[in-house]
Motif scaffolding. Structure first.
Motif, PDB file in Angstrom:
ATOM      1  N   LEU A 130      40.461  60.959  39.842  1.00  0.00           N
ATOM      2  CA  LEU A 130      39.626  60.514  40.954  1.00  0.00           C
ATOM      3  C   LEU A 130      38.810  59.277  40.584  1.00  0.00           C
ATOM      4  O   LEU A 130      38.833  58.264  41.290  1.00  0.00           O
ATOM      5  N   ALA A 131      38.126  59.336  39.453  1.00  0.00           N
ATOM      6  CA  ALA A 131      37.234  58.248  39.056  1.00  0.00           C
ATOM      7  C   ALA A 131      37.987  56.960  38.737  1.00  0.00           C
ATOM      8  O   ALA A 131      37.647  55.885  39.242  1.00  0.00           O
ATOM      9  N   ARG A 132      38.989  57.069  37.893  1.00  0.00           N
ATOM     10  CA  ARG A 132      39.731  55.869  37.512  1.00  0.00           C
ATOM     11  C   ARG A 132      40.528  55.328  38.700  1.00  0.00           C
ATOM     12  O   ARG A 132      40.679  54.122  38.855  1.00  0.00           O
ATOM     13  N   GLY A 133      41.034  56.223  39.543  1.00  0.00           N
ATOM     14  CA  GLY A 133      41.734  55.787  40.750  1.00  0.00           C
ATOM     15  C   GLY A 133      40.809  54.998  41.665  1.00  0.00           C
ATOM     16  O   GLY A 133      41.177  53.933  42.169  1.00  0.00           O
ATOM     17  N   LEU A 134      39.603  55.515  41.884  1.00  0.00           N
ATOM     18  CA  LEU A 134      38.626  54.784  42.702  1.00  0.00           C
ATOM     19  C   LEU A 134      38.357  53.408  42.113  1.00  0.00           C
ATOM     20  O   LEU A 134      38.398  52.397  42.817  1.00  0.00           O
ATOM     21  N   ARG A 135      38.088  53.388  40.826  1.00  0.00           N
ATOM     22  CA  ARG A 135      37.742  52.119  40.181  1.00  0.00           C
ATOM     23  C   ARG A 135      38.868  51.091  40.289  1.00  0.00           C
ATOM     24  O   ARG A 135      38.660  49.959  40.718  1.00  0.00           O
ATOM     25  N   PHE A 136      40.069  51.470  39.912  1.00  0.00           N
ATOM     26  CA  PHE A 136      41.163  50.506  39.851  1.00  0.00           C
ATOM     27  C   PHE A 136      41.703  50.142  41.236  1.00  0.00           C
ATOM     28  O   PHE A 136      42.036  48.985  41.488  1.00  0.00           O
ATOM     29  N   PHE A 137      41.794  51.104  42.136  1.00  0.00           N
ATOM     30  CA  PHE A 137      42.356  50.813  43.455  1.00  0.00           C
ATOM     31  C   PHE A 137      41.365  50.081  44.366  1.00  0.00           C
ATOM     32  O   PHE A 137      41.781  49.253  45.177  1.00  0.00           O
ATOM     33  N   ILE A 138      40.074  50.359  44.229  1.00  0.00           N
ATOM     34  CA  ILE A 138      39.088  49.572  44.991  1.00  0.00           C
ATOM     35  C   ILE A 138      39.092  48.132  44.497  1.00  0.00           C
ATOM     36  O   ILE A 138      39.087  47.193  45.294  1.00  0.00           O
ATOM     37  N   LEU A 139      39.125  47.952  43.187  1.00  0.00           N
ATOM     38  CA  LEU A 139      39.197  46.599  42.623  1.00  0.00           C
ATOM     39  C   LEU A 139      40.468  45.898  43.106  1.00  0.00           C
ATOM     40  O   LEU A 139      40.420  44.735  43.537  1.00  0.00           O
ATOM     41  N   ALA A 140      41.595  46.593  43.079  1.00  0.00           N
ATOM     42  CA  ALA A 140      42.867  46.006  43.531  1.00  0.00           C
ATOM     43  C   ALA A 140      42.795  45.625  45.006  1.00  0.00           C
ATOM     44  O   ALA A 140      43.242  44.539  45.399  1.00  0.00           O
ATOM     45  N   ALA A 141      42.231  46.502  45.833  1.00  0.00           N
ATOM     46  CA  ALA A 141      42.127  46.217  47.274  1.00  0.00           C
ATOM     47  C   ALA A 141      41.254  44.995  47.529  1.00  0.00           C
ATOM     48  O   ALA A 141      41.613  44.130  48.344  1.00  0.00           O
ATOM     49  N   LEU A 142      40.132  44.914  46.848  1.00  0.00           N
ATOM     50  CA  LEU A 142      39.238  43.767  47.035  1.00  0.00           C
ATOM     51  C   LEU A 142      39.894  42.467  46.582  1.00  0.00           C
ATOM     52  O   LEU A 142      39.813  41.445  47.266  1.00  0.00           O
ATOM     53  N   LEU A 143      40.534  42.510  45.421  1.00  0.00           N
ATOM     54  CA  LEU A 143      41.188  41.301  44.911  1.00  0.00           C
ATOM     55  C   LEU A 143      42.367  40.891  45.786  1.00  0.00           C
ATOM     56  O   LEU A 143      42.594  39.701  46.012  1.00  0.00           O
ATOM     57  N   ARG A 144      43.113  41.861  46.272  1.00  0.00           N
ATOM     58  CA  ARG A 144      44.261  41.552  47.125  1.00  0.00           C
ATOM     59  C   ARG A 144      43.808  40.920  48.441  1.00  0.00           C
ATOM     60  O   ARG A 144      44.414  39.987  48.935  1.00  0.00           O
ATOM     61  N   LYS A 145      42.744  41.458  49.013  1.00  0.00           N
ATOM     62  CA  LYS A 145      42.272  40.973  50.307  1.00  0.00           C
ATOM     63  C   LYS A 145      41.496  39.660  50.205  1.00  0.00           C
ATOM     64  O   LYS A 145      41.699  38.755  51.002  1.00  0.00           O
ATOM     65  N   PHE A 146      40.601  39.553  49.220  1.00  0.00           N
ATOM     66  CA  PHE A 146      39.682  38.412  49.171  1.00  0.00           C
ATOM     67  C   PHE A 146      39.983  37.405  48.072  1.00  0.00           C
ATOM     68  O   PHE A 146      39.404  36.324  48.071  1.00  0.00           O
ATOM     69  N   GLY A 147      40.831  37.745  47.112  1.00  0.00           N
ATOM     70  CA  GLY A 147      41.234  36.803  46.078  1.00  0.00           C
ATOM     71  C   GLY A 147      40.123  36.379  45.135  1.00  0.00           C
ATOM     72  O   GLY A 147      39.221  37.149  44.817  1.00  0.00           O
ATOM     73  N   ALA A 148      40.175  35.127  44.690  1.00  0.00           N
ATOM     74  CA  ALA A 148      39.255  34.606  43.675  1.00  0.00           C
ATOM     75  C   ALA A 148      37.779  34.710  44.062  1.00  0.00           C
ATOM     76  O   ALA A 148      36.951  34.999  43.202  1.00  0.00           O
ATOM     77  N   PRO A 149      37.381  34.478  45.324  1.00  0.00           N
ATOM     78  CA  PRO A 149      35.949  34.592  45.644  1.00  0.00           C
ATOM     79  C   PRO A 149      35.363  35.974  45.334  1.00  0.00           C
ATOM     80  O   PRO A 149      34.229  36.079  44.882  1.00  0.00           O
ATOM     81  N   ILE A 150      36.147  37.036  45.548  1.00  0.00           N
ATOM     82  CA  ILE A 150      35.624  38.374  45.258  1.00  0.00           C
ATOM     83  C   ILE A 150      35.502  38.579  43.753  1.00  0.00           C
ATOM     84  O   ILE A 150      34.633  39.304  43.288  1.00  0.00           O
ATOM     85  N   ARG A 151      36.348  37.915  42.974  1.00  0.00           N
ATOM     86  CA  ARG A 151      36.242  38.014  41.509  1.00  0.00           C
ATOM     87  C   ARG A 151      34.889  37.499  41.060  1.00  0.00           C
ATOM     88  O   ARG A 151      34.198  38.154  40.278  1.00  0.00           O
ATOM     89  N   ASP A 152      34.501  36.330  41.543  1.00  0.00           N
ATOM     90  CA  ASP A 152      33.199  35.772  41.174  1.00  0.00           C
ATOM     91  C   ASP A 152      32.069  36.689  41.622  1.00  0.00           C
ATOM     92  O   ASP A 152      31.118  36.931  40.880  1.00  0.00           O
ATOM     93  N   PHE A 153      32.172  37.210  42.839  1.00  0.00           N
ATOM     94  CA  PHE A 153      31.150  38.111  43.374  1.00  0.00           C
ATOM     95  C   PHE A 153      31.032  39.368  42.512  1.00  0.00           C
ATOM     96  O   PHE A 153      29.937  39.776  42.135  1.00  0.00           O
ATOM     97  N   ILE A 154      32.175  39.977  42.166  1.00  0.00           N
ATOM     98  CA  ILE A 154      32.178  41.196  41.347  1.00  0.00           C
ATOM     99  C   ILE A 154      31.594  40.918  39.969  1.00  0.00           C
ATOM    100  O   ILE A 154      30.753  41.673  39.477  1.00  0.00           O
ATOM    101  N   GLU A 155      32.016  39.842  39.334  1.00  0.00           N
ATOM    102  CA  GLU A 155      31.553  39.550  37.980  1.00  0.00           C
ATOM    103  C   GLU A 155      30.055  39.264  37.931  1.00  0.00           C
ATOM    104  O   GLU A 155      29.371  39.667  36.997  1.00  0.00           O
ATOM    105  N   ARG A 156      29.526  38.595  38.947  1.00  0.00           N
ATOM    106  CA  ARG A 156      28.091  38.295  38.972  1.00  0.00           C
ATOM    107  C   ARG A 156      27.243  39.497  39.325  1.00  0.00           C
ATOM    108  O   ARG A 156      26.107  39.619  38.890  1.00  0.00           O
ATOM    109  N   ARG A 157      27.772  40.394  40.139  1.00  0.00           N
ATOM    110  CA  ARG A 157      26.969  41.512  40.652  1.00  0.00           C
ATOM    111  C   ARG A 157      27.522  42.876  40.271  1.00  0.00           C
ATOM    112  O   ARG A 157      27.252  43.861  40.954  1.00  0.00           O
ATOM    113  N   LEU A 158      28.271  42.945  39.179  1.00  0.00           N
ATOM    114  CA  LEU A 158      28.905  44.200  38.792  1.00  0.00           C
ATOM    115  C   LEU A 158      27.889  45.319  38.587  1.00  0.00           C
ATOM    116  O   LEU A 158      28.081  46.439  39.039  1.00  0.00           O
TER     117      LEU A 158
END
Length: 192
Positions: A143-171
């Motif tokens: 459950l935990a690792r699935g949430l972590r990896f699949f939410i990250l995958a969904a965000l990156l797939r949908k929003f691309g590089a801008p979400i990477r910067d957002f995630i890294e700055r506000r992790l």
């Protein structure tokens, strides 16, 4: 040394065997390796968004399987392997107090460590040391690792590089908000 390890891990995202490298990193990160698989997942998904679910799935399976190694280290070889690993991570001193309370919060500990930047390997080893039921450990890890990896995958797939910067700055703050919402949701389900 950590910087070199981080740089090597990042370079592996472009390798032709990147999925195998991701599986290996995800596996060993769950018990001993200090660099999280996100370092590979992010550039791999940004390079090939159509493979986001495959990448997240490989990370999930390898991470949970590696978590079983961490569990085994804790259950079978804590003194020889687990304690030195935790001491190297700076977590050795707090282990006795942590151990006494761990099983009371074991599900939540695994869940929180699985989705946050807290070292998952600490929880996998402690789950074995304290004798957490293996089925609870596996289900919560999935459950935990699935949430972590699949939410990250969904965000990156949908929003691309801008979400990477957002995630890294506000992790840090994103993790806190997510965990608070998760606990609140479970609390509401239990008490309503």
């Amino acid at each position: 040394m950590m910087k070199r390890l981080y740089d090597w891990t990042l370079r592996m995202a472009d390798h032709r065997h990147a999925l195998w490298v991701l599986a290996a990193v995800s596996f060993i990160e769950s018990s001993v390796f200090p660099i999280p698989p996100d370092v590979l997942i992010i550039p791999m998904i940004l390079a090939r968004p159509s493979r986001a679910w495959l990448i997240a799935g490989v990370a999930l399976v390898a991470s949970v399987t590696g978590g079983l190694l961490g569990y085994a280290i804790g259950a079978l070889a804590y003194q020889e392997l687990g304690q030195p690993i935790l001491e190297a991570l700076g977590k050795g001193d707090a282990m006795e107090a942590f151990r006494t309370r761990f099983n009371d919060f074991g599900f939540w500990a695994v869940l929180t460590a699985g989705v946050t930047p807290f070292p998952y390997k600490v929880i996998t080893i402690m789950s074995g040391v304290t004798g957490m039921p293996l089925a609870t450990f596996i289900a919560t890890s999935i459950l935990a690792r699935g949430l972590r990896f699949f939410i990250l995958a969904a965000l990156l797939r949908k929003f691309g590089a801008p979400i990477r910067d957002f995630i890294e700055r506000r992790l840090g703050i994103l993790t806190i908000v997510f965990v608070v919402l998760l606990f609140a949701g479970f609390y509401l389900v239990k008490h309503l």
